[in-house]
Design a protein around this motif. Sequence first.
Motif, PDB file in Angstrom:
ATOM      1  N   GLY A 202       0.793  -1.220   0.000  1.00  0.00           N
ATOM      2  CA  GLY A 202       0.000   0.000   0.000  1.00  0.00           C
ATOM      3  C   GLY A 202       0.825   1.270   0.000  1.00  0.00           C
ATOM      4  N   ALA A 203       2.154   1.108   0.048  1.00  0.00           N
ATOM      5  CA  ALA A 203       3.029   2.281   0.127  1.00  0.00           C
ATOM      6  C   ALA A 203       3.287   2.908  -1.236  1.00  0.00           C
ATOM      7  CB  ALA A 203       4.354   1.892   0.771  1.00  0.00           C
ATOM      8  N   ILE A 204       2.980   2.185  -2.304  1.00  0.00           N
ATOM      9  CA  ILE A 204       3.245   2.675  -3.663  1.00  0.00           C
ATOM     10  C   ILE A 204       1.932   3.160  -4.260  1.00  0.00           C
ATOM     11  CG2 ILE A 204       4.105   2.069  -5.953  1.00  0.00           C
ATOM     12  CD1 ILE A 204       5.637  -0.255  -4.496  1.00  0.00           C
ATOM     13  N   THR A 205       1.838   4.437  -4.496  1.00  0.00           N
ATOM     14  CA  THR A 205       0.602   5.001  -5.029  1.00  0.00           C
ATOM     15  C   THR A 205       0.805   5.740  -6.340  1.00  0.00           C
ATOM     16  OG1 THR A 205       0.897   7.010  -3.707  1.00  0.00           O
ATOM     17  CG2 THR A 205      -0.404   5.222  -2.729  1.00  0.00           C
ATOM     18  N   ASP A 206       2.063   5.846  -6.777  1.00  0.00           N
ATOM     19  CA  ASP A 206       2.386   6.568  -8.008  1.00  0.00           C
ATOM     20  C   ASP A 206       3.662   5.959  -8.585  1.00  0.00           C
ATOM     21  OD1 ASP A 206       3.852   8.844  -9.584  1.00  0.00           O
ATOM     22  OD2 ASP A 206       1.815   9.608  -9.306  1.00  0.00           O
TER      23      ASP A 206
ATOM     24  N   ALA B  84      -7.938  -5.456   5.115  1.00  0.00           N
ATOM     25  CA  ALA B  84      -6.910  -5.457   6.168  1.00  0.00           C
ATOM     26  C   ALA B  84      -7.296  -4.511   7.302  1.00  0.00           C
ATOM     27  CB  ALA B  84      -5.565  -5.056   5.576  1.00  0.00           C
ATOM     28  N   THR B  85      -7.774  -3.334   6.951  1.00  0.00           N
ATOM     29  CA  THR B  85      -8.159  -2.345   7.966  1.00  0.00           C
ATOM     30  C   THR B  85      -9.259  -2.882   8.868  1.00  0.00           C
ATOM     31  OG1 THR B  85      -7.510  -0.518   6.515  1.00  0.00           O
ATOM     32  CG2 THR B  85      -9.031  -0.006   8.323  1.00  0.00           C
ATOM     33  N   ASP B  86     -10.205  -3.599   8.264  1.00  0.00           N
ATOM     34  CA  ASP B  86     -11.298  -4.180   9.046  1.00  0.00           C
ATOM     35  C   ASP B  86     -10.790  -5.201  10.066  1.00  0.00           C
ATOM     36  OD1 ASP B  86     -13.122  -2.636   7.716  1.00  0.00           O
ATOM     37  OD2 ASP B  86     -13.743  -4.214   6.321  1.00  0.00           O
ATOM     38  N   LYS B  87      -9.623  -5.786   9.791  1.00  0.00           N
ATOM     39  CA  LYS B  87      -9.044  -6.775  10.705  1.00  0.00           C
ATOM     40  C   LYS B  87      -7.912  -6.183  11.555  1.00  0.00           C
ATOM     41  CE  LYS B  87      -8.328 -11.027   9.618  1.00  0.00           C
ATOM     42  NZ  LYS B  87      -9.227 -11.637  10.619  1.00  0.00           N
ATOM     43  N   ASN B  88      -7.742  -4.862  11.486  1.00  0.00           N
ATOM     44  CA  ASN B  88      -6.671  -4.181  12.221  1.00  0.00           C
ATOM     45  C   ASN B  88      -5.285  -4.695  11.817  1.00  0.00           C
ATOM     46  OD1 ASN B  88      -8.377  -2.488  13.846  1.00  0.00           O
ATOM     47  ND2 ASN B  88      -8.875  -4.300  15.075  1.00  0.00           N
ATOM     48  N   LEU B  89      -5.145  -4.936  10.525  1.00  0.00           N
ATOM     49  CA  LEU B  89      -3.874  -5.369   9.959  1.00  0.00           C
ATOM     50  C   LEU B  89      -3.412  -4.354   8.929  1.00  0.00           C
ATOM     51  CD1 LEU B  89      -4.760  -9.112   9.195  1.00  0.00           C
ATOM     52  CD2 LEU B  89      -3.485  -8.253  11.170  1.00  0.00           C
ATOM     53  N   THR B  90      -2.121  -4.402   8.598  1.00  0.00           N
ATOM     54  CA  THR B  90      -1.648  -3.653   7.452  1.00  0.00           C
ATOM     55  C   THR B  90      -1.913  -4.488   6.195  1.00  0.00           C
ATOM     56  OG1 THR B  90       0.578  -4.602   7.428  1.00  0.00           O
ATOM     57  CG2 THR B  90       0.208  -2.679   8.863  1.00  0.00           C
TER      58      THR B  90
ATOM     59  N   SER C 211       0.177  -5.401   4.007  1.00  0.00           N
ATOM     60  CA  SER C 211       1.259  -6.386   3.918  1.00  0.00           C
ATOM     61  C   SER C 211       0.960  -7.600   4.770  1.00  0.00           C
ATOM     62  CB  SER C 211       2.588  -5.759   4.365  1.00  0.00           C
ATOM     63  OG  SER C 211       3.024  -4.762   3.481  1.00  0.00           O
ATOM     64  N   GLN C 212       0.486  -7.369   5.983  1.00  0.00           N
ATOM     65  CA  GLN C 212       0.221  -8.487   6.888  1.00  0.00           C
ATOM     66  C   GLN C 212      -0.904  -9.368   6.359  1.00  0.00           C
ATOM     67  OE1 GLN C 212      -0.378  -6.121  10.389  1.00  0.00           O
ATOM     68  NE2 GLN C 212       1.746  -6.354  11.072  1.00  0.00           N
ATOM     69  N   LEU C 213      -1.922  -8.762   5.784  1.00  0.00           N
ATOM     70  CA  LEU C 213      -3.010  -9.551   5.216  1.00  0.00           C
ATOM     71  C   LEU C 213      -2.511 -10.374   4.032  1.00  0.00           C
ATOM     72  CD1 LEU C 213      -6.142 -10.043   5.410  1.00  0.00           C
ATOM     73  CD2 LEU C 213      -6.308  -8.457   3.475  1.00  0.00           C
ATOM     74  N   ALA C 214      -1.731  -9.749   3.164  1.00  0.00           N
ATOM     75  CA  ALA C 214      -1.219 -10.452   1.986  1.00  0.00           C
ATOM     76  C   ALA C 214      -0.310 -11.610   2.384  1.00  0.00           C
ATOM     77  CB  ALA C 214      -0.468  -9.468   1.087  1.00  0.00           C
ATOM     78  N   LEU C 215       0.539 -11.409   3.375  1.00  0.00           N
ATOM     79  CA  LEU C 215       1.432 -12.476   3.828  1.00  0.00           C
ATOM     80  C   LEU C 215       0.650 -13.586   4.530  1.00  0.00           C
ATOM     81  CD1 LEU C 215       4.390 -10.315   5.148  1.00  0.00           C
ATOM     82  CD2 LEU C 215       4.423 -11.812   3.138  1.00  0.00           C
ATOM     83  N   ALA C 216      -0.361 -13.215   5.301  1.00  0.00           N
ATOM     84  CA  ALA C 216      -1.182 -14.224   5.969  1.00  0.00           C
ATOM     85  C   ALA C 216      -1.906 -15.082   4.943  1.00  0.00           C
ATOM     86  CB  ALA C 216      -2.176 -13.553   6.915  1.00  0.00           C
ATOM     87  N   TRP C 217      -2.305 -14.476   3.829  1.00  0.00           N
ATOM     88  CA  TRP C 217      -2.969 -15.245   2.770  1.00  0.00           C
ATOM     89  C   TRP C 217      -2.019 -16.272   2.170  1.00  0.00           C
ATOM     90  CZ3 TRP C 217      -2.067 -16.044  -2.408  1.00  0.00           C
ATOM     91  CH2 TRP C 217      -3.091 -16.689  -3.123  1.00  0.00           C
ATOM     92  N   VAL C 218      -0.789 -15.873   1.868  1.00  0.00           N
ATOM     93  CA  VAL C 218       0.195 -16.817   1.326  1.00  0.00           C
ATOM     94  C   VAL C 218       0.445 -17.943   2.316  1.00  0.00           C
ATOM     95  CG1 VAL C 218       2.602 -17.089   0.584  1.00  0.00           C
ATOM     96  CG2 VAL C 218       1.291 -15.097  -0.161  1.00  0.00           C
ATOM     97  N   GLN C 219       0.581 -17.591   3.577  1.00  0.00           N
ATOM     98  CA  GLN C 219       0.786 -18.595   4.621  1.00  0.00           C
ATOM     99  C   GLN C 219      -0.401 -19.559   4.675  1.00  0.00           C
ATOM    100  OE1 GLN C 219       2.182 -17.016   8.410  1.00  0.00           O
ATOM    101  NE2 GLN C 219       0.766 -18.360   9.489  1.00  0.00           N
ATOM    102  N   HIS C 220      -1.606 -19.033   4.521  1.00  0.00           N
ATOM    103  CA  HIS C 220      -2.817 -19.854   4.545  1.00  0.00           C
ATOM    104  C   HIS C 220      -2.799 -20.885   3.420  1.00  0.00           C
ATOM    105  CE1 HIS C 220      -7.090 -20.623   5.503  1.00  0.00           C
ATOM    106  NE2 HIS C 220      -7.244 -20.788   4.196  1.00  0.00           N
ATOM    107  N   GLN C 221      -2.138 -20.560   2.316  1.00  0.00           N
ATOM    108  CA  GLN C 221      -2.055 -21.486   1.177  1.00  0.00           C
ATOM    109  C   GLN C 221      -1.041 -22.606   1.406  1.00  0.00           C
ATOM    110  OE1 GLN C 221      -4.511 -20.715  -0.967  1.00  0.00           O
ATOM    111  NE2 GLN C 221      -4.754 -18.967   0.418  1.00  0.00           N
ATOM    112  N   GLY C 222      -0.303 -22.546   2.527  1.00  0.00           N
ATOM    113  CA  GLY C 222       0.667 -23.581   2.832  1.00  0.00           C
ATOM    114  C   GLY C 222       2.059 -23.312   2.311  1.00  0.00           C
ATOM    115  N   ALA C 223       2.289 -22.126   1.804  1.00  0.00           N
ATOM    116  CA  ALA C 223       3.602 -21.771   1.263  1.00  0.00           C
ATOM    117  C   ALA C 223       4.466 -21.107   2.327  1.00  0.00           C
ATOM    118  CB  ALA C 223       3.449 -20.826   0.071  1.00  0.00           C
ATOM    119  N   VAL C 224       5.768 -21.241   2.169  1.00  0.00           N
ATOM    120  CA  VAL C 224       6.730 -20.460   2.943  1.00  0.00           C
ATOM    121  C   VAL C 224       7.026 -19.210   2.138  1.00  0.00           C
ATOM    122  CG1 VAL C 224       9.093 -20.364   3.822  1.00  0.00           C
ATOM    123  CG2 VAL C 224       7.749 -22.455   4.094  1.00  0.00           C
ATOM    124  N   SER C 225       6.808 -18.053   2.710  1.00  0.00           N
ATOM    125  CA  SER C 225       7.057 -16.806   1.988  1.00  0.00           C
ATOM    126  C   SER C 225       8.433 -16.251   2.343  1.00  0.00           C
ATOM    127  CB  SER C 225       5.979 -15.762   2.309  1.00  0.00           C
ATOM    128  OG  SER C 225       6.035 -15.393   3.674  1.00  0.00           O
TER     129      SER C 225
END
Length: 327
Positions: free
Chosen positions: A213-217, A252-258, A260-274
């Motif tokens: 979310g840090a890249i907007t332009d 992410a905001t609804d879960k009080n996460l950034t 990045s944290q939501l995206a990484l948690a999703w990869v982890q949920h898929q069983g991958a090592v990120s």
Amino acid sequence: MEQHALGSQGLTVGIQGLGCMGMSAFYGTTDEKESLATIGRALELGVTLFDTAESYGPFVNEQLLGKALTGRREAAVVATKTGMEIADDGQVVGLNGRPEYVRRALERSLRHLGMEHVDLYYLHRVDPQVPIEETVGAMAELVAEGKVRHLGVCEAAAQTIRRAHAVHPLAAVQTEYSLFERGIEHDGVLKVLQESGIGLVAYSPLGRGFLSGAITDPDDFAEDDWRRTDPRFQGENFGRNLDVVREVRRIATDKNLTPSQLALAWVQHQGAVSIPGTKRRRYLEENIAATQVTLTPEDIAAIEAVAPHGAVTGDRYAPEFMGTLNG
């Protein structure tokens, strides 16, 4: 940090590792002091898998990681890569999977790392001029000699993975995988990994940083940042893909996460090592906090609704590099 069996060959790593490439190359300015501190902090927080390659720099990233792990080698699982030929003067020659180069490159990597062995040795890209059986056969000889513990391949097609695994069991396949890039779910790669007991290591799990979310332009990138050549960050693609990021941020905001944290948690949920890459401790700590996040079925459904396969537009690399994928 939760430990995770990476494949079925006895290799165990933390559920999140650290990609070290950006500490030395491709993503703008570097800061060795902060990079060394970041690796040290990663060890403190339970990170075990550290990812580098001879081509990062070239060479200097391996040297940086070796320096950071001096006196702490036993705490780390070190992964490096070969297959992109680098001359001794640092000039990039091209793909090279010939057995003689594989051996020479490994010996050079060990010198740069200051180590007697590497824990995971990847073929960085498949050389179409060399049968995969010959390349992996040479890598297997290095395992027999004790210079390498486990083998892997990167960005390979499903059938190539099968052929490589038949020569010597693979511990892992590394490929780009994130909410921004889900191709392996549809091209047979994920299926063959599951069937063969091969671990998945996801690089760029934050979509080259876009999912932070840090890249907007597009001008947020430094002039020498490699991402300026990424079609996903160019023209109309940028705006369309930014819309996906905004939706991820909302969840992410609804879960009080950034994001990045939501995206990484999703990869982890898929069983991958990120292996998210960062060169700063504050981002490292933010990323590692994602290992404590559990996503509910409702969360997964909400994410799927805003970031399904095909939601992101643009190729992963500029045209001249797309041909090196899925070898």
